[in-house]
Motif scaffolding. Structure first.
Motif, mmCIF file in Angstrom:
data_model
loop_
_atom_site.group_PDB
_atom_site.id
_atom_site.type_symbol
_atom_site.label_atom_id
_atom_site.label_comp_id
_atom_site.label_asym_id
_atom_site.label_seq_id
_atom_site.Cartn_x
_atom_site.Cartn_y
_atom_site.Cartn_z
ATOM 1 N N ALA A 168 34.542 54.561 49.823
ATOM 2 C CA ALA A 168 35.720 54.422 48.976
ATOM 3 C C ALA A 168 36.109 52.950 48.972
ATOM 4 C CB ALA A 168 36.869 55.276 49.497
ATOM 5 N N ALA A 169 36.663 52.506 47.850
ATOM 6 C CA ALA A 169 37.076 51.111 47.737
ATOM 7 C C ALA A 169 38.272 51.008 46.800
ATOM 8 C CB ALA A 169 35.930 50.250 47.211
ATOM 9 N N VAL A 170 39.210 50.124 47.148
ATOM 10 C CA VAL A 170 40.372 49.843 46.311
ATOM 11 C C VAL A 170 40.683 48.350 46.396
ATOM 12 C CG1 VAL A 170 41.411 52.129 46.594
ATOM 13 C CG2 VAL A 170 42.081 50.270 48.125
ATOM 14 N N THR A 171 41.501 47.891 45.468
ATOM 15 C CA THR A 171 41.977 46.513 45.472
ATOM 16 C C THR A 171 43.488 46.530 45.294
ATOM 17 O OG1 THR A 171 39.934 45.743 44.459
ATOM 18 C CG2 THR A 171 41.817 44.261 44.331
ATOM 19 N N TYR A 172 44.161 45.680 46.050
ATOM 20 C CA TYR A 172 45.598 45.497 45.899
ATOM 21 C C TYR A 172 45.850 44.082 45.399
ATOM 22 C CZ TYR A 172 46.370 49.815 48.477
ATOM 23 O OH TYR A 172 46.382 51.133 48.863
ATOM 24 N N GLN A 173 46.749 43.945 44.436
ATOM 25 C CA GLN A 173 47.117 42.653 43.868
ATOM 26 C C GLN A 173 48.162 41.992 44.770
ATOM 27 O OE1 GLN A 173 45.994 41.487 40.679
ATOM 28 N NE2 GLN A 173 46.930 39.568 41.305
ATOM 29 N N GLY A 174 47.955 40.709 45.079
ATOM 30 C CA GLY A 174 48.929 39.946 45.846
ATOM 31 C C GLY A 174 49.776 39.088 44.940
ATOM 32 N N ASP A 175 50.760 38.383 45.526
ATOM 33 C CA ASP A 175 51.645 37.557 44.713
ATOM 34 C C ASP A 175 51.198 36.101 44.607
ATOM 35 O OD1 ASP A 175 52.265 36.760 47.289
ATOM 36 O OD2 ASP A 175 54.399 37.184 47.134
ATOM 37 N N GLY A 176 50.104 35.729 45.293
ATOM 38 C CA GLY A 176 49.549 34.399 45.134
ATOM 39 C C GLY A 176 48.763 34.323 43.828
ATOM 40 N N VAL A 177 48.490 33.123 43.357
ATOM 41 C CA VAL A 177 47.757 32.954 42.102
ATOM 42 C C VAL A 177 46.355 33.566 42.254
ATOM 43 C CG1 VAL A 177 46.834 31.316 40.433
ATOM 44 C CG2 VAL A 177 49.022 30.858 41.545
ATOM 45 N N GLY A 178 46.093 34.598 41.477
ATOM 46 C CA GLY A 178 44.798 35.268 41.515
ATOM 47 C C GLY A 178 44.512 35.999 42.815
ATOM 48 N N GLU A 179 45.543 36.244 43.622
ATOM 49 C CA GLU A 179 45.327 36.840 44.951
ATOM 50 C C GLU A 179 45.009 38.332 44.851
ATOM 51 O OE1 GLU A 179 47.394 36.877 49.357
ATOM 52 O OE2 GLU A 179 48.701 36.824 47.599
ATOM 53 N N LEU A 180 43.935 38.713 45.527
ATOM 54 C CA LEU A 180 43.493 40.098 45.603
ATOM 55 C C LEU A 180 43.085 40.423 47.032
ATOM 56 C CD1 LEU A 180 41.041 40.124 42.553
ATOM 57 C CD2 LEU A 180 43.323 41.131 42.611
ATOM 58 N N ALA A 181 43.295 41.665 47.421
ATOM 59 C CA ALA A 181 42.776 42.166 48.694
ATOM 60 C C ALA A 181 41.957 43.406 48.378
ATOM 61 C CB ALA A 181 43.901 42.506 49.663
ATOM 62 N N GLY A 182 40.646 43.312 48.571
ATOM 63 C CA GLY A 182 39.750 44.430 48.322
ATOM 64 C C GLY A 182 39.376 45.100 49.626
ATOM 65 N N PHE A 183 39.651 46.393 49.723
ATOM 66 C CA PHE A 183 39.348 47.174 50.918
ATOM 67 C C PHE A 183 38.188 48.105 50.625
ATOM 68 C CE2 PHE A 183 44.120 47.359 52.286
ATOM 69 C CZ PHE A 183 44.084 46.023 52.621
#
Length: 190
Positions: A64-79
């Motif tokens: 399983a995989a998801v991505t969460y959007q962060g508040d930095g410019v272009g910031e992403l966290a992919g799990f």
């Protein structure tokens, strides 16, 4: 080992709950992270594929995989989580650790268009996290813009864990550490 559907549901439940995300991350998960370029080197491609929710397939039970959007410019966290039968998670973790060592520079098919990355150690204090952790920083340019990617792989029992923390310019290593601890703790507690 539970049946594949139950294991897939377990992994999705771990990733679908945004409890404990650092401030600034949206609570709504999106589709899993995908590398914005294709690596031409086999070791680099293996690492980026695994980080992008496409882990090694041998003895794979569920993923399983998801991505969460962060508040930095272009910031992403992919799990990403991948559950394996027997000792295969440890075997694949070892393969990924070796591939990380064999990927000092990410060469891409877009190299002529301002995309190139150097790979270096990412110093995170993740002592006591999981059964093993490896982390690297990719720093360079994506289509000419400064871009940084943190890759973290961890092993927890029969689960291979991947984290991508990326963004324009510099990515905060402290936030990467928080995300890695959160992901490993959540994956290990269920």
């Amino acid at each position: 080992m539970p049946d594949r559907a139950a294991e897939r549901d377990r992994l999705r439940a771990v990733l679908g709950e945004a409890r404990g995300l650092p401030d600034g991350f949206t609570a709504r998960p999106r589709a899993g992270w995908r590398a914005p370029f294709k690596a031409v080197d086999e070791d680099c491609r293996l690492v980026l594929d695994a980080a992008g929710g496409r882990p090694p397939k041998r003895a794979l039970e569920a993923r399983a995989a998801v991505t969460y959007q962060g508040d930095g410019v272009g910031e992403l966290a992919g799990f990403g989580l991948a559950s394996y039968d027997g000792d295969d998670a440890a075997l694949h973790f070892g393969e990924l650790a070796e591939a990380l060592g064999g990927c000092p520079v990410v060469r891409t098919s877009m190299a002529g268009r301002g995309t190139a990355f150097r790979v270096s150690d990412l110093d995170l204090d993740l002592s006591g996290v999981g059964d093993g952790v490896r982390a690297r920083r990719l720093n360079g340019r994506l289509d000419g813009y400064p871009y940084e990617i943190h890759l973290v792989f961890a092993l927890s029992g029969h689960t291979l864990i991947s984290l991508v923390h990326a963004g324009v310019r510099e990515v905060d290593a402290a936030r990467t550490g928080q995300l890695a601890r959160l992901l490993v703790d959540e994956a290990g507690s269920r």
